[in-house]
Design an enzyme around this catalytic site. Structure first.
Site, PDB file in Angstrom:
ATOM      1  N   CYS A 128       0.816  -1.225   0.000  1.00 29.10           N
ATOM      2  CA  CYS A 128       0.000   0.000   0.000  1.00 29.10           C
ATOM      3  C   CYS A 128       0.847   1.272   0.000  1.00 29.10           C
ATOM      4  O   CYS A 128       0.343   2.349  -0.291  1.00 29.10           O
ATOM      5  CB  CYS A 128      -0.935   0.010   1.206  1.00 29.10           C
ATOM      6  SG  CYS A 128      -1.936  -1.465   1.315  1.00 29.10           S
ATOM      7  N   HIS A 268      -3.509   6.960   3.155  1.00 32.46           N
ATOM      8  CA  HIS A 268      -3.901   5.668   2.590  1.00 32.46           C
ATOM      9  C   HIS A 268      -5.292   5.335   3.125  1.00 32.46           C
ATOM     10  O   HIS A 268      -5.578   5.512   4.304  1.00 32.46           O
ATOM     11  CB  HIS A 268      -2.890   4.596   2.997  1.00 32.46           C
ATOM     12  CG  HIS A 268      -3.303   3.225   2.587  1.00 32.46           C
ATOM     13  ND1 HIS A 268      -3.749   2.938   1.316  1.00 32.46           N
ATOM     14  CD2 HIS A 268      -3.367   2.061   3.275  1.00 32.46           C
ATOM     15  CE1 HIS A 268      -4.052   1.662   1.249  1.00 32.46           C
ATOM     16  NE2 HIS A 268      -3.842   1.104   2.421  1.00 32.46           N
ATOM     17  N   ASN A 298     -10.252  -0.316   0.314  1.00 31.21           N
ATOM     18  CA  ASN A 298      -8.789  -0.214   0.285  1.00 31.21           C
ATOM     19  C   ASN A 298      -8.290  -0.691  -1.080  1.00 31.21           C
ATOM     20  O   ASN A 298      -8.453  -1.856  -1.421  1.00 31.21           O
ATOM     21  CB  ASN A 298      -8.237  -1.088   1.421  1.00 31.21           C
ATOM     22  CG  ASN A 298      -6.723  -1.068   1.515  1.00 31.21           C
ATOM     23  OD1 ASN A 298      -6.035  -0.588   0.617  1.00 31.21           O
ATOM     24  ND2 ASN A 298      -6.205  -1.603   2.599  1.00 31.21           N
TER      25      ASN A 298
HETATM   26  O1  UT7 Z   1      -3.732  -1.375   3.681  1.00 24.78           O
HETATM   27  C1  UT7 Z   1      -3.058  -1.756   4.838  1.00 24.78           C
HETATM   28  C2  UT7 Z   1      -3.545  -3.079   5.246  1.00 24.78           C
HETATM   29  N1  UT7 Z   1      -4.792  -3.214   5.869  1.00 24.78           N
HETATM   30  C3  UT7 Z   1      -5.249  -2.498   6.932  1.00 24.78           C
HETATM   31  O2  UT7 Z   1      -4.777  -1.463   7.280  1.00 24.78           O
HETATM   32  C4  UT7 Z   1      -6.364  -3.116   7.731  1.00 24.78           C
HETATM   33  C5  UT7 Z   1      -6.057  -3.060   9.208  1.00 24.78           C
HETATM   34  N2  UT7 Z   1      -7.019  -3.721  10.042  1.00 24.78           N
HETATM   35  C6  UT7 Z   1      -8.331  -3.363  10.139  1.00 24.78           C
HETATM   36  O3  UT7 Z   1      -8.750  -2.464   9.452  1.00 24.78           O
HETATM   37  C7  UT7 Z   1      -9.212  -4.053  11.144  1.00 24.78           C
HETATM   38  O4  UT7 Z   1      -8.409  -4.837  11.995  1.00 24.78           O
HETATM   39  C8  UT7 Z   1     -10.300  -4.928  10.487  1.00 24.78           C
HETATM   40  C9  UT7 Z   1     -11.347  -4.053   9.809  1.00 24.78           C
HETATM   41  C10 UT7 Z   1      -9.678  -5.880   9.494  1.00 24.78           C
HETATM   42  C11 UT7 Z   1     -11.021  -5.750  11.566  1.00 24.78           C
HETATM   43  O5  UT7 Z   1     -11.526  -4.928  12.591  1.00 24.78           O
HETATM   44  P1  UT7 Z   1     -11.288  -5.331  14.116  1.00 24.78           P
HETATM   45  O6  UT7 Z   1     -11.994  -4.342  14.935  1.00 24.78           O
HETATM   46  O7  UT7 Z   1      -9.807  -5.481  14.311  1.00 24.78           O
HETATM   47  O8  UT7 Z   1     -12.057  -6.709  14.233  1.00 24.78           O
HETATM   48  P2  UT7 Z   1     -11.484  -8.158  14.614  1.00 24.78           P
HETATM   49  O9  UT7 Z   1     -10.613  -8.671  13.522  1.00 24.78           O
HETATM   50  O10 UT7 Z   1     -10.954  -8.132  15.990  1.00 24.78           O
HETATM   51  O11 UT7 Z   1     -12.828  -8.986  14.627  1.00 24.78           O
HETATM   52  C12 UT7 Z   1     -13.833  -8.767  15.608  1.00 24.78           C
HETATM   53  C13 UT7 Z   1     -14.923  -9.805  15.404  1.00 24.78           C
HETATM   54  C14 UT7 Z   1     -14.389 -11.236  15.363  1.00 24.78           C
HETATM   55  O12 UT7 Z   1     -15.342 -12.057  16.011  1.00 24.78           O
HETATM   56  P3  UT7 Z   1     -15.112 -12.537  17.533  1.00 24.78           P
HETATM   57  O13 UT7 Z   1     -13.805 -13.288  17.515  1.00 24.78           O
HETATM   58  O14 UT7 Z   1     -15.040 -11.278  18.329  1.00 24.78           O
HETATM   59  O15 UT7 Z   1     -16.314 -13.379  17.785  1.00 24.78           O
HETATM   60  C15 UT7 Z   1     -14.372 -11.565  13.885  1.00 24.78           C
HETATM   61  O16 UT7 Z   1     -14.520 -12.945  13.652  1.00 24.78           O
HETATM   62  O17 UT7 Z   1     -15.578  -9.592  14.147  1.00 24.78           O
HETATM   63  C16 UT7 Z   1     -15.583 -10.817  13.409  1.00 24.78           C
HETATM   64  N3  UT7 Z   1     -15.517 -10.457  11.977  1.00 24.78           N
HETATM   65  C17 UT7 Z   1     -16.601 -10.168  11.255  1.00 24.78           C
HETATM   66  N4  UT7 Z   1     -17.915 -10.138  11.570  1.00 24.78           N
HETATM   67  C18 UT7 Z   1     -18.775  -9.785  10.588  1.00 24.78           C
HETATM   68  C19 UT7 Z   1     -14.421 -10.344  11.196  1.00 24.78           C
HETATM   69  N5  UT7 Z   1     -14.785  -9.975   9.977  1.00 24.78           N
HETATM   70  C20 UT7 Z   1     -16.130  -9.856   9.964  1.00 24.78           C
HETATM   71  C21 UT7 Z   1     -17.080  -9.499   8.995  1.00 24.78           C
HETATM   72  N6  UT7 Z   1     -18.384  -9.466   9.350  1.00 24.78           N
HETATM   73  N7  UT7 Z   1     -16.734  -9.152   7.740  1.00 24.78           N
END
Ligand code: UT7
Length: 341
Positions: A128, A268, A298
């Protein structure tokens, strides 16, 4: 880990030219994939995607539309805005993690599509952060006289490396391309400072593990879905906030300017919560940040040039304005540039 900077006020030394952006262009594919569409594909909700990322929809390329096709269209628009002919371009750098092929490089395909027959062409991969790295490299070519007119492109067809069964990643990404034309200019216009950095200890947190020399494509790599993007979201999030905040602050410091001098920050476009966290760390009001991730998701290396082009065409960035661009991506890699347009 290292940070390198080019001298502030490059044009002021008498030997080094200043380099600036003389045209911007962008292209996104027609097809829009909404959060409602994704609800039918994986176990997710519009509410989860919007609150966790800020993304509402993204554009997805046609099957027959490759990264170079999108890059070429963005380039034509940038060249038209700059009033520069394709034959005057003597350097093309494409930043991408989704090249048309392993080789030839995507920049060569773009060269052929737009008729830039006098250009030297290569790709640069810094995920990125690739577009900022590529502008930095192209600027050195121009400053040293090795090139006069550079076309720098960030272009991605992320839909073809997205695991559409993985709800944690497939809701985040989109396809598109953005381009800028760079030429020498008189100081005090142009790039005032650029900082870049990398941390190869964290390669595991964001990657496409299959298909390279470590794990060449095989039935096994495909069965294990190793040809798709894998991300440890929370770790990427934390590192992105810290590295982008520090990079923007360092670049500004090296430019000799303060946040009060800045008309627009183009970050970004990964996640609205990342953007908000950086904004708060820097203490910048929301209206100074250009954000379009709700419509595009993204787009990796394409995110900043597409946002920059929109901001220029919308009149949010005008001639003479100081703009800060800041990026973070797999590697990890990060960077920030301060430019007086
Ligand atoms: O370009 C550079 C690279 N990318 C980034 O910069 C992305 C960086 N990371 C992020 O933006 C965030 O970490 C995410 C948007 C990917 C995820 O957000 P988060 O607040 O860190 O959520 P998480 O991964 O901790 O997931 C929380 C919960 C989990 O369930 P449990 O374990 O709490 O029951 C996931 O399984 O949300 C669940 N989950 C979803 N639920 C519904 C993960 N993806 C989804 C989804 N829909 N699409």
């Amino acid at each position: 880990m290292k940070t390198q900077a080019q001298p502030a006020a490059e044009g002021s030394s008498g030997t080094a030219k200043s380099v600036t952006i003389v045209g911007t262009g962008s292209y996104v594919p027609e097809r829009v994939l909404t959060n409602a569409d994704l609800e039918k594909m994986v176990d997710t909700t519009d509410e989860w995607i919007v609150t966790r990322s800020g993304i509402r929809e993204r554009h997805i390329a046609r099957e027959d539309e490759a990264t170079s096709d999108m890059a070429a269209e963005a380039s034509r628009r940038a060249l038209a805005q700059a009033g520069v002919s394709a034959e005057d371009v003597d350097l093309i750098i494409v930043a991408t993690v989704t090249p048309d092929m392993v080789f030839p490089n995507t920049a060569c395909f773009v060269q052929n599509l737009i008729g830039a027959r006098n250009a030297t062409c290569f790709d640069l991969e810094a995920a990125c952060s690739g577009f900022l790295y590529a502008m930095h490299v192209a600027s050195q070519f121009i400053r040293t006289g090795a090139a006069r007119t550079a076309l720098v492109i960030g272009a991605e067809k992320l839909s073809c490396v997205t695991d559409w069964q993985d709800r944690a990643t497939c809701v985040l990404f989109g396809d598109g391309a953005g381009a800028v034309v760079l030429q020498a200019c008189e100081a005090p216009r142009g790039f005032l400072a650029t900082v870049t950095g990398s941390d190869g200890a964290l390669t595991d947190l964001l990657k496409i593990p299959g298909g390279g020399s470590r794990s060449p494509t095989s039935v096994e790599t495909i069965e294990k879905r190793m040809h798709y993007m894998q991300m440890v979201g929370k770790e990427v999030f934390k590192n992105a906030v810290r590295s982008m905040g520090d990079a923007a602050r360092n670049a500004l410091e090296q430019s000799g300017l303060t946040l009060d001098d800045v008309a627009c920050v183009v970050p970004h476009q990964a996640n609205i919560r990342i953007v908000d966290a950086i904004r708060e760390r820097l203490g910048v009001p929301p209206e100074k940040f250009y954000v379009n991730l709700e419509r595009f998701g993204n787009m990796s290396a394409a995110s900043i040039p597409v946002a920059l082009d929109e901001a220029v065409r919308a009149g949010r960035i005008k001639k003479g304005d100081v703009v800060v661009m800041v990026a973070f991506g797999g590697g990890f890699t990060w960077g920030s540039s301060v430019i007086r347009m």
